[in-house]
Design an enzyme around this catalytic site. Structure first.
Site, PDB file in Angstrom:
ATOM      1  N   ARG A  62       0.865  -1.179   0.000  1.00 39.25           N
ATOM      2  CA  ARG A  62       0.000   0.000   0.000  1.00 39.25           C
ATOM      3  C   ARG A  62       0.905   1.234   0.000  1.00 39.25           C
ATOM      4  O   ARG A  62       1.747   1.407   0.877  1.00 39.25           O
ATOM      5  CB  ARG A  62      -0.889   0.025   1.235  1.00 39.25           C
ATOM      6  CG  ARG A  62      -1.790   1.270   1.259  1.00 39.25           C
ATOM      7  CD  ARG A  62      -2.321   1.562   2.632  1.00 39.25           C
ATOM      8  NE  ARG A  62      -3.117   2.798   2.633  1.00 39.25           N
ATOM      9  CZ  ARG A  62      -3.402   3.498   3.703  1.00 39.25           C
ATOM     10  NH1 ARG A  62      -2.970   3.107   4.888  1.00 39.25           N
ATOM     11  NH2 ARG A  62      -4.124   4.591   3.620  1.00 39.25           N
TER      12      ARG A  62
ATOM     13  N   ASP B 276      -3.426   4.703  -3.082  1.00 41.11           N
ATOM     14  CA  ASP B 276      -4.672   5.247  -2.558  1.00 41.11           C
ATOM     15  C   ASP B 276      -5.238   6.351  -3.431  1.00 41.11           C
ATOM     16  O   ASP B 276      -6.426   6.678  -3.336  1.00 41.11           O
ATOM     17  CB  ASP B 276      -4.461   5.775  -1.139  1.00 41.11           C
ATOM     18  CG  ASP B 276      -4.755   4.725  -0.083  1.00 41.11           C
ATOM     19  OD1 ASP B 276      -5.714   3.958  -0.273  1.00 41.11           O
ATOM     20  OD2 ASP B 276      -4.033   4.667   0.925  1.00 41.11           O
TER      21      ASP B 276
ATOM     22  N   HIS C  16     -15.244   6.624   4.655  1.00 40.83           N
ATOM     23  CA  HIS C  16     -14.137   5.929   5.319  1.00 40.83           C
ATOM     24  C   HIS C  16     -13.772   6.758   6.546  1.00 40.83           C
ATOM     25  O   HIS C  16     -13.096   7.792   6.436  1.00 40.83           O
ATOM     26  CB  HIS C  16     -12.941   5.783   4.387  1.00 40.83           C
ATOM     27  CG  HIS C  16     -11.778   5.087   5.024  1.00 40.83           C
ATOM     28  ND1 HIS C  16     -11.445   3.781   4.741  1.00 40.83           N
ATOM     29  CD2 HIS C  16     -10.894   5.502   5.959  1.00 40.83           C
ATOM     30  CE1 HIS C  16     -10.395   3.433   5.471  1.00 40.83           C
ATOM     31  NE2 HIS C  16     -10.052   4.472   6.221  1.00 40.83           N
ATOM     32  N   LEU C  17     -14.237   6.306   7.701  1.00 41.54           N
ATOM     33  CA  LEU C  17     -14.057   7.061   8.931  1.00 41.54           C
ATOM     34  C   LEU C  17     -13.165   6.278   9.878  1.00 41.54           C
ATOM     35  O   LEU C  17     -13.516   5.196  10.346  1.00 41.54           O
ATOM     36  CB  LEU C  17     -15.416   7.327   9.602  1.00 41.54           C
ATOM     37  CG  LEU C  17     -16.473   8.000   8.715  1.00 41.54           C
ATOM     38  CD1 LEU C  17     -17.757   8.206   9.493  1.00 41.54           C
ATOM     39  CD2 LEU C  17     -15.958   9.312   8.141  1.00 41.54           C
ATOM     40  N   GLY C  18     -11.993   6.830  10.138  1.00 42.39           N
ATOM     41  CA  GLY C  18     -11.040   6.232  11.058  1.00 42.39           C
ATOM     42  C   GLY C  18     -10.115   7.327  11.545  1.00 42.39           C
ATOM     43  O   GLY C  18     -10.473   8.505  11.552  1.00 42.39           O
TER      44      GLY C  18
ATOM     45  N   ILE D 151     -13.907   3.791  12.745  1.00 43.64           N
ATOM     46  CA  ILE D 151     -15.019   4.520  13.333  1.00 43.64           C
ATOM     47  C   ILE D 151     -16.315   4.180  12.605  1.00 43.64           C
ATOM     48  O   ILE D 151     -17.352   3.917  13.231  1.00 43.64           O
ATOM     49  CB  ILE D 151     -14.757   6.042  13.280  1.00 43.64           C
ATOM     50  CG1 ILE D 151     -13.516   6.412  14.099  1.00 43.64           C
ATOM     51  CG2 ILE D 151     -15.967   6.821  13.783  1.00 43.64           C
ATOM     52  CD1 ILE D 151     -13.080   7.866  13.932  1.00 43.64           C
ATOM     53  N   GLY D 152     -16.269   4.170  11.292  1.00 41.75           N
ATOM     54  CA  GLY D 152     -17.466   3.896  10.507  1.00 41.75           C
ATOM     55  C   GLY D 152     -18.085   2.550  10.804  1.00 41.75           C
ATOM     56  O   GLY D 152     -19.313   2.402  10.811  1.00 41.75           O
ATOM     57  N   GLU D 153     -17.247   1.565  11.083  1.00 41.00           N
ATOM     58  CA  GLU D 153     -17.751   0.217  11.342  1.00 41.00           C
ATOM     59  C   GLU D 153     -18.166   0.007  12.793  1.00 41.00           C
ATOM     60  O   GLU D 153     -19.106  -0.751  13.065  1.00 41.00           O
ATOM     61  CB  GLU D 153     -16.667  -0.811  10.984  1.00 41.00           C
ATOM     62  CG  GLU D 153     -16.328  -0.870   9.506  1.00 41.00           C
ATOM     63  CD  GLU D 153     -15.066  -1.692   9.246  1.00 41.00           C
ATOM     64  OE1 GLU D 153     -14.853  -2.684   9.968  1.00 41.00           O
ATOM     65  OE2 GLU D 153     -14.302  -1.323   8.338  1.00 41.00           O
TER      66      GLU D 153
END
Length: 372
Positions: A89, A146, A204-206, A325-327
């Site tokens: 990545r 990304d 995508h929340l983290g 966070i999103g999950e």
């Protein structure tokens, strides 16, 4: 002997890995991570289907020793696999790389030049490539980016209101978290075909956070721009800020550029607003009013920018939450959706992030013939 692909996500203090069989199904074989490199590192790993177990680690002071620990663990397993290639990545691919590429020296030199645009990520991503090359020079190495998922944005979405001369020198909006969004697109295509044809905002929340406006699974717009600092407030990053405030920090407050960069990337966001932590679990459990304020601020800004993404799409069929966070932070999801209740009805769902799986799919799609 089964051919295998090692997928690596190398951060500032961690090396996360997954091992996939290079078969049609990309069967997951193993996975794990080395964490807290340089400050009391720990290592957990396991074969697919088994819970990760702690692995003895004789110090991991840098990425080289962490990579060596991962390779030693893989070599020690009794399974009959042959490691043919590795996929890394890499956060920023710039204008040049809009699909996965083989990482030769020319590619590495170009990617190194992009480090100022992603200082929290790019140098460490590339350190993982070099660490593996030193230990397994015969393994083919590839980069997955990304920025690539957003590479076909139209001019309305990749420009700033700046002169052409600056755009031509690379000051433009790239977007990030593309591997996460590509996985969302893959999951919608296979499991939610009706939504796949519609207008979706993926969130995508983290610790890093962004949104992506997707129409028929293509990225139309996104909240991050030239760097991974723009857009939503994040764990320690500020998100959107008046550029004039940065000018004032330099000219009015006399702050060195290095200090400003550190404040904006490392001391802002949820951490800066709460004065406590960038960890949402900690903030949700806290009775401190500043913790609640930080979460309220985050939820409001996410909702505001989801509405902006809906404008880019010309409508909204669903919001897809992903990331740590999103999950996992249901109260924040509820709060974000409550802010959007005035909109015409739309769906919402949670899809677990799987950037490693996305990378394996990309390598299979682009390089299967040369690997097998």
């Amino acid at each position: 002997m089964s051919a295998a692909l090692l997928v690596l996500n190398t951060g500032s203090s961690s090396v996360k890995f997954r091992l996939f069989a290079l078969d049609e199904a990309l069967t997951l074989l193993a996975g794990g991570k080395v964490e807290d490199i340089g400050t009391g590192a720990s290592f957990k790993a396991g074969l697919a289907g088994a819970a990760p177990q702690a692995v003895a680690l004789e110090g991991a002071d840098n990425h080289d020793s962490a990579m060596e620990a991962v390779l030693n663990w893989l070599d020690a397993q009794p399974q009959d696999w042959q490691l043919l290639a590795a996929a890394h990545r890499i956060v920023h691919g710039g204008e040049r790389f809009t699909a996965p590429v083989a990482l030769d020296q020319a590619a590495m030199d170009y990617l190194q030049s992009l480090s100022p645009l992603a200082p929290l990520h790019q140098p460490h991503n590339l350190a993982g490539v070099r660490a593996l090359a030193r230990r397994r020079p015969g393994i083919r190495q590839y980069g997955c980016f990304d920025t690539a998922f957003h590479a076909r944005h139209g001019a309305l979405f990749n420009r700033y209101a700046l002169p052409d001369s600056l755009f031509e020198r690379g000051i433009r909006r790239y977007g990030f978290h593309g591997l996460s969004y590509d996985w969302i697109a893959h999951q919608l295509r296979h499991h939610h075909p009706k939504l796949a044809q519609g207008k979706v905002v993926a969130a995508h929340l983290g610790n890093g956070a962004s949104l992506c406006a997707m129409k028929q699974l293509a990225s139309i717009d996104t909240t991050m721009g030239m760097t991974a600092l723009e857009g939503l407030p994040m764990g320690t990053r500020c998100g959107n800020i008046d550029a004039g405030a940065v000018v004032y920090m330099v000219k009015g407050l006399g702050m060195p550029i290095e200090d400003i960069e550190y404040q904006l990337y490392e001391e802002s966001g949820l951490k800066g607003l709460s004065g406590l932590s960038n960890d949402v679990k900690t903030l949700l459990a806290s009775s401190d009013p500043k913790a609640r304020f930080a979460l309220n601020f985050f939820a409001l800004k996410v909702a505001q920018q989801i509405a902006a993404m809906a404008v880019s799409l010309g409508g909204l069929d669903a919001v897809v939450f992903t990331g740590g966070i999103g999950e996992n932070a249901a109260p924040l999801r509820k709060q974000i959706l409550a802010h959007l209740a005035f909109l015409p009805p739309f769906g919402h769902l949670v899809i677990a992030a799987n950037e490693e799986g996305c990378m394996a799919l990309e390598i299979q799609e682009h390089f299967a013939k040369e690997l097998l």
